[in-house]
Design a protein around this motif. Structure first.
Motif, PDB file in Angstrom:
ATOM      1  N   LEU A  45       0.885  -1.149   0.195  1.00  0.00           N
ATOM      2  CA  LEU A  45      -0.034   0.306   0.397  1.00  0.00           C
ATOM      3  C   LEU A  45       1.026   0.991   0.014  1.00  0.00           C
ATOM      4  N   ILE A  46       1.036   2.371  -1.787  1.00  0.00           N
ATOM      5  CA  ILE A  46       0.810   2.968  -1.277  1.00  0.00           C
ATOM      6  C   ILE A  46       0.345   4.641  -1.385  1.00  0.00           C
ATOM      7  N   TRP A  47       0.397   5.158  -0.063  1.00  0.00           N
ATOM      8  CA  TRP A  47      -0.656   6.260   0.297  1.00  0.00           C
ATOM      9  C   TRP A  47      -0.157   8.017   0.560  1.00  0.00           C
ATOM     10  N   ASP A  48      -0.960   8.990   0.135  1.00  0.00           N
ATOM     11  CA  ASP A  48      -0.873  10.342   0.925  1.00  0.00           C
ATOM     12  C   ASP A  48      -1.975  10.878   1.510  1.00  0.00           C
ATOM     13  N   ASP A  49      -1.961  12.340   1.251  1.00  0.00           N
ATOM     14  CA  ASP A  49      -3.541  12.656   2.310  1.00  0.00           C
ATOM     15  C   ASP A  49      -4.591  12.184   2.180  1.00  0.00           C
ATOM     16  N   LYS A  50      -4.695  12.396  -0.226  1.00  0.00           N
ATOM     17  CA  LYS A  50      -5.443  12.037  -0.564  1.00  0.00           C
ATOM     18  C   LYS A  50      -5.885  10.928  -1.392  1.00  0.00           C
ATOM     19  N   SER A  51      -5.785  10.212  -1.407  1.00  0.00           N
ATOM     20  CA  SER A  51      -5.490   8.709  -2.003  1.00  0.00           C
ATOM     21  C   SER A  51      -3.913   8.046  -1.608  1.00  0.00           C
ATOM     22  N   ALA A  52      -4.841   6.317  -1.939  1.00  0.00           N
ATOM     23  CA  ALA A  52      -3.920   5.692  -2.234  1.00  0.00           C
ATOM     24  C   ALA A  52      -4.245   4.864  -3.067  1.00  0.00           C
ATOM     25  N   ILE A  53      -2.517   4.246  -3.733  1.00  0.00           N
ATOM     26  CA  ILE A  53      -2.730   2.385  -4.349  1.00  0.00           C
ATOM     27  C   ILE A  53      -2.229   1.699  -3.741  1.00  0.00           C
ATOM     28  N   MET A  54      -3.037   0.826  -4.614  1.00  0.00           N
ATOM     29  CA  MET A  54      -2.259  -1.056  -3.732  1.00  0.00           C
ATOM     30  C   MET A  54      -1.519  -1.692  -5.201  1.00  0.00           C
ATOM     31  N   ILE A  55      -0.059  -2.242  -4.975  1.00  0.00           N
ATOM     32  CA  ILE A  55      -0.449  -2.843  -5.669  1.00  0.00           C
ATOM     33  C   ILE A  55      -0.595  -4.250  -5.502  1.00  0.00           C
ATOM     34  N   ASP A  56      -0.511  -5.006  -6.317  1.00  0.00           N
ATOM     35  CA  ASP A  56      -1.873  -6.452  -6.039  1.00  0.00           C
ATOM     36  C   ASP A  56      -1.922  -6.507  -4.867  1.00  0.00           C
ATOM     37  N   CYS A  57      -2.513  -7.845  -4.481  1.00  0.00           N
ATOM     38  CA  CYS A  57      -3.400  -8.108  -3.295  1.00  0.00           C
ATOM     39  C   CYS A  57      -3.988  -9.465  -3.613  1.00  0.00           C
ATOM     40  N   GLY A  58      -2.848 -10.260  -2.510  1.00  0.00           N
ATOM     41  CA  GLY A  58      -2.718 -11.843  -2.993  1.00  0.00           C
ATOM     42  C   GLY A  58      -2.892 -12.537  -1.448  1.00  0.00           C
ATOM     43  N   ILE A  59      -3.350 -11.211  -0.573  1.00  0.00           N
ATOM     44  CA  ILE A  59      -4.351 -12.580   0.530  1.00  0.00           C
ATOM     45  C   ILE A  59      -5.614 -11.929   0.633  1.00  0.00           C
ATOM     46  N   SER A  60      -6.780 -12.433   1.644  1.00  0.00           N
ATOM     47  CA  SER A  60      -8.413 -11.989   1.452  1.00  0.00           C
ATOM     48  C   SER A  60      -8.263 -10.863   1.958  1.00  0.00           C
ATOM     49  N   LEU A  61      -9.982 -10.500   1.560  1.00  0.00           N
ATOM     50  CA  LEU A  61     -10.163  -8.970   1.304  1.00  0.00           C
ATOM     51  C   LEU A  61     -10.845  -9.042   2.836  1.00  0.00           C
ATOM     52  N   LYS A  62     -10.659 -10.159   4.096  1.00  0.00           N
ATOM     53  CA  LYS A  62     -10.579  -9.045   5.588  1.00  0.00           C
ATOM     54  C   LYS A  62      -9.060  -8.954   5.698  1.00  0.00           C
ATOM     55  N   GLU A  63      -8.382  -9.732   5.481  1.00  0.00           N
ATOM     56  CA  GLU A  63      -7.420  -9.636   6.231  1.00  0.00           C
ATOM     57  C   GLU A  63      -6.209  -8.425   5.426  1.00  0.00           C
ATOM     58  N   THR A  64      -7.069  -7.915   4.674  1.00  0.00           N
ATOM     59  CA  THR A  64      -6.355  -6.915   3.492  1.00  0.00           C
ATOM     60  C   THR A  64      -7.270  -5.179   4.165  1.00  0.00           C
ATOM     61  N   GLU A  65      -8.439  -5.806   4.841  1.00  0.00           N
ATOM     62  CA  GLU A  65      -9.199  -4.662   5.569  1.00  0.00           C
ATOM     63  C   GLU A  65      -8.889  -4.735   6.789  1.00  0.00           C
ATOM     64  N   ASN A  66      -7.775  -5.723   7.366  1.00  0.00           N
ATOM     65  CA  ASN A  66      -7.951  -5.524   9.016  1.00  0.00           C
ATOM     66  C   ASN A  66      -6.762  -4.771   8.816  1.00  0.00           C
ATOM     67  N   ARG A  67      -5.409  -5.209   8.270  1.00  0.00           N
ATOM     68  CA  ARG A  67      -4.757  -4.232   8.265  1.00  0.00           C
ATOM     69  C   ARG A  67      -4.292  -3.011   7.932  1.00  0.00           C
ATOM     70  N   MET A  68      -5.022  -2.449   6.793  1.00  0.00           N
ATOM     71  CA  MET A  68      -5.555  -1.470   6.461  1.00  0.00           C
ATOM     72  C   MET A  68      -6.062  -0.219   7.855  1.00  0.00           C
ATOM     73  N   GLU A  69      -7.335  -1.014   8.806  1.00  0.00           N
ATOM     74  CA  GLU A  69      -7.345  -0.269   9.537  1.00  0.00           C
ATOM     75  C   GLU A  69      -6.670  -0.156  10.766  1.00  0.00           C
ATOM     76  N   ILE A  70      -5.630  -1.012  11.007  1.00  0.00           N
ATOM     77  CA  ILE A  70      -4.206  -0.586  11.586  1.00  0.00           C
ATOM     78  C   ILE A  70      -3.746   0.151  10.726  1.00  0.00           C
ATOM     79  N   LEU A  71      -3.050   0.714   9.641  1.00  0.00           N
ATOM     80  CA  LEU A  71      -2.469   1.799   8.881  1.00  0.00           C
ATOM     81  C   LEU A  71      -3.604   3.272   8.806  1.00  0.00           C
ATOM     82  N   GLY A  72      -4.333   3.384   9.099  1.00  0.00           N
ATOM     83  CA  GLY A  72      -5.336   4.657   9.353  1.00  0.00           C
ATOM     84  C   GLY A  72      -6.126   4.414   7.863  1.00  0.00           C
ATOM     85  N   VAL A  73      -5.763   3.554   6.714  1.00  0.00           N
ATOM     86  CA  VAL A  73      -5.483   3.869   5.325  1.00  0.00           C
ATOM     87  C   VAL A  73      -7.451   3.375   5.347  1.00  0.00           C
TER      88      VAL A  73
END
Ligand code: ZN
Ligand code: ZN
Length: 262
Positions: free
Chosen positions: A16-44
């Motif tokens: 995950l790459i992000w700034d104050d305005k938007s993010a881009i993701m490179i690949d998503c080779g894990i489950s949706l739940k894992e992705t969401e959980n880890r993004m929540e930890i990062l506050g994105v």
């Protein structure tokens, strides 16, 4: 500009790459739940992801792409040479969400350069992402490197680089067939710890200061062995880890170090 890997191993990769305005993701080779959980930890917020850039069709890079895109309406960017193979893997998505590219492109404030990598997939790419004067690169899933490939990542503050296997562990593995060992160690497989160290020496000479080692095999490598063998080999070539270049290792099933590029 912030950068963090949400997962990285032969079982699943997501950056995950992000700034104050938007993010881009490179690949998503894990489950949706894992992705969401880890993004929540990062506050994105997942809604802030403008695009998922896919490197290639292998499931350790595509497992969650379709589910994420369907839930959040995220655009999927794929090289024109690999888009069909990727679409076959990710299930049905609205065709409006799929963007094929042939050369460099831009998303929000990010300028993106994709470059082809030698790998046993229909089409595999690495990415260099630049926002103003801040640039990061990702280069995993490649069987070998040469100067033409490496120069794509010159100028990056951070390079995410594959260090997939330890040569001895792969050679002595009783789990892997001879054919699979040849595939992994071959010209269209993955980079070994030794290969990765040699790339790092070239990058250090070109002024790169930070490496994140990624895509470690969980069968033929360990983080400790990887770190030690890479550091020993670069040191033997006159590059001092921690002085000339910082070397970190991404976690297989958790978020990596968070890098903030100022
Ligand atoms: Zn692959
Ligand atoms: Zn992979």
């Amino acid at each position: 500009m912030k950068v963090c890997m949400l997962a990285s191993s032969s079982k699943g990769n997501c950056t995950l790459i992000w700034d104050d305005k938007s993010a881009i993701m490179i690949d998503c080779g894990i489950s949706l739940k894992e992705t969401e959980n880890r993004m929540e930890i990062l506050g994105v917020d997942p809604h802030s992801v403008s695009a998922i850039l896919v490197t290639h069709e292998h499931s350790d890079h595509t497992k969650g792409v379709g589910m994420f895109a369907r839930k959040y309406g995220t655009k999927i960017y794929a090289h024109a040479d690999g888009v069909d193979a990727i679409l076959e893997k990710i299930g049905k998505v609205n065709t409006n969400l799929v963007v094929e590219y042939f050369s460099d492109f831009a998303i929000d404030n990010y300028h993106i350069h994709a470059f082809k990598l030698p790998h046993d997939s229909i089409c595999c790419v690495g990415y260099t992402i630049k926002e103003n004067d801040k640039q990061i690169s990702i280069m995993t899933d490649l069987g070998y490197t040469n100067d033409d490939i490496i120069k794509n990542v010159f100028g990056s503050r951070l390079v995410i680089l594959e260090a997939n296997y330890d040569e001895k562990m792969l050679r002595e593995s009783t789990k892997y067939s001879f054919a699979l060992k040849n595939r992994i160690g071959g010209r269209f497989g993955h980079l070994s710890n030794k290969d990765s160290a040699d790339v790092i020496c070239k990058l250090a000479c070109a002024g790169v200061k930070q490496i994140l080692l990624a895509h470690l095999s969980e069968e033929n490598n360990t983080p400790d062995l990887c770190y030690k063998s890479v550091c020993d080999r670069v040191a033997s070539q006159g590059v001092t880890p921690g002085v000339n270049i910082m070397i970190d290792i991404a976690k297989a099933h958790d978020i990596s170090t968070l890098f903030t590029l100022k």
